[in-house]
Scaffold this motif. Structure first.
Motif, PDB file in Angstrom:
ATOM      1  N   LEU A   1       3.267  23.938  15.672  1.00 44.30           N
ATOM      2  CA  LEU A   1       4.560  24.585  15.902  1.00 44.30           C
ATOM      3  C   LEU A   1       4.495  26.066  15.534  1.00 44.30           C
TER       4      LEU A   1
ATOM      5  N   ARG B   1      11.693  18.351  19.947  1.00 47.86           N
ATOM      6  CA  ARG B   1      10.476  18.692  20.689  1.00 47.86           C
ATOM      7  C   ARG B   1      10.687  18.577  22.194  1.00 47.86           C
TER       8      ARG B   1
ATOM      9  N   SER C   1       3.553  28.298  23.521  1.00 43.21           N
ATOM     10  CA  SER C   1       4.553  27.415  22.926  1.00 43.21           C
ATOM     11  C   SER C   1       4.572  26.049  23.610  1.00 43.21           C
TER      12      SER C   1
ATOM     13  N   LEU D   1       3.694  22.512  21.665  1.00 42.81           N
ATOM     14  CA  LEU D   1       4.693  21.441  21.617  1.00 42.81           C
ATOM     15  C   LEU D   1       4.168  20.175  22.279  1.00 42.81           C
TER      16      LEU D   1
END
Length: 465
Positions: A24, A84, A206, A210
């Protein structure tokens, strides 16, 4: 009721040792740095096309309309599907949006009406992303790791806020300065388009991080909480029953109107009309705010913990300094002076925020986290359409008066909140003492919302260290 434990305590393991948190942190760090390029490029693009502070205010306000309308729903969906999942979907959508915006800008095909459309879509994505982002850390860390985890996450975010704007402002100024004088509109558009492209690429980091994460499942919803409306009401009820938190929400709203609105619209206008360095000055001032916030976050980790009996008084007295700094901001035309004031505001913001969010995250049950954070985010950014539109109108009239008036009003509201004993004593309540209140009870109690003031203080939900 809480119980006092006599068992020896052990130092919490580093959050970076937790795989999910590490992923993260890496993914969001890259993405947040990229976001700063768009946050600088977007208002600068509006000013390049129009040169009008009022139009800038309306564009930024339009971005906040879907954010305000859908943020509470976003919080309910975060609790239903997991932070998430929501973050994955919204980051993919933002990747497409920023990529298209970059292409239109680089091809010199961008028009003002398009920016209004993009503003609406960006705001819609934010309405779901923000509750997920603010809810995911408690799902992947233990409570004794939250303080360190928040320091790492927010510290990295503020480092991005420090580096990103000055890099973006410098990029726009540098690329614009290298083009020929015969292409007056094109130079700035090239720099702005490249800035958007950098942000688009950053979303890939990102999304990948994730995708690799495997956070634990959130607590299942109660049978009487399946309705989205009931879910939202439960989160609002949970927040409303605590007097100290109600005052904090009022202060967040006040900060939105008196601080953030004037800063979002006023700083770029100040840079364009008063500061000699133009776009570079805009980046420098905003980077100073981010650097100050980073300093504040570091100080929150190295300074001694505030004594519980003094926590509320000290935090809010410090918060009042943010208003004082804003009021002093327009008293000089030097970029260095504006940067110092922004640095002070950022330091106050960073120190107070890290303390407050850790205080909150330790006490909200996991199955309510998305909704509680969505209310906090609504107060913080959901009302931005009104604050930025109002700031645009007022700044078009008198920039200096908006900075001075907003700063003084913020300081006064903050100090007046200390007349509440619940605010002064917010650090005296015990961690986790009231988390046994059931979600079902909270949902059923929403029918009593008109009478909540008479019950205030009987069941304090959220406490402080």
């Amino acid at each position: 009721m809480s119980q006092t434990s006599t068992a020896p305590t052990t130092k919490a393991a580093s959050p970076l040792g937790v795989r999910n948190f590490r992923l993260l942190w890496i993914g969001e760090s890259v993405s947040l740095l990229g976001d700063q390029f768009t946050l600088i490029a977007y208002p600068w693009l509006v000013l390049q096309l129009t040169g009008d502070a009022l139009i800038l205010g309306t564009v930024m306000a339009l971005m906040g309309i879907p954010r305000a309308l859908f943020m509470l729903i976003g919080g309910a969906l975060v609790d239903r599907f997991s932070p998430r999942t929501i973050m994955l979907v919204t980051n993919a959508a933002r990747l497409v949006l920023v990529g298209v915006l970059a292409a239109l800008t680089l091809s010199d095909a961008i028009q003002l009406w398009m920016l209004y459309g993009f503003a609406l879509l960006f705001g819609l994505a934010d309405a779901f992303y923000f509750p997920g982002q603010s809810s995911i850390v408690p799902q992947i860390l233990d409570k004794d790791q939250l303080q360190s985890g928040n320091t790492i996450v927010q510290g990295t975010a503020q480092l991005s806020l420090f580096l990103g704007p000055v890099l973006a402002g410098g990029l726009i100024a540098l690329v614009g300065g290298t083009a020929s004088a015969s292409a007056d509109a094109l130079p700035s558009m090239i720099g702005i388009g490249v800035a958007f492209g950098i942000d688009a690429l950053s979303f890939l980091a990102s999304i990948g991080a994730l995708w690799l994460m495997r956070p634990r499942r959130a607590v299942e919803l109660d049978a009487d909480q399946r309705s989205v409306i009931q879910s939202i009401a439960a989160g609002m009820r949970y927040l409303w029953q605590n007097e100290a938190l109600r005052f904090i929400l009022i202060l967040i709203v006040a900060s939105n109107f008196f601080i953030m609105g004037p800063m979002m619209i006023g700083i770029p206008v100040l840079a364009k009309t008063t500061l000699a360095e133009g776009a570079a000055a805009y980046g420098i001032v905003m980077s100073a705010f981010g650097g100050g916030a980073l300093v504040g976050i570091i100080l929150s980790g190295v300074l001694p913990r505030l004594k519980p009996a003094r926590m509320g008084t000290i935090l809010l007295t410090i918060q009042a300094l943010m208003g004082v700094a804003l009021a002093l901001l327009p008293l000089s035309t030097a970029t260095a002076y504006a940067a110092v004031m922004a640095l002070l505001m950022g330091a106050v913001n960073g120190y107070v925020n890290i303390s407050f969010f850790t205080w909150l995250q330790k006490r909200v049950p996991e199955h309510l986290m998305g909704r509680v954070m969505s209310v906090i985010m609504f107060a913080s950014v959901g009302l931005t359409p009104v604050s930025t539109a109002l700031a645009g109108v007022l700044i078009d009239w008198n920039l200096t008066a908006v900075f001075i008036g907003g700063g003084i009003l913020m300081a006064l509201v903050t100090l007046l909140s200390l007349t509440s004993r619940a605010v002064r004593d917010m650090g005296m309540q015990v961690t986790g003492e009231f988390q046994a209140v059931s979600v079902g009870d909270a949902v059923r109690a929403t029918s009593e919302l008109p009478n909540l003031r008479t019950a205030t203080g009987e069941i304090p939900i959220i406490g402080g260290d």
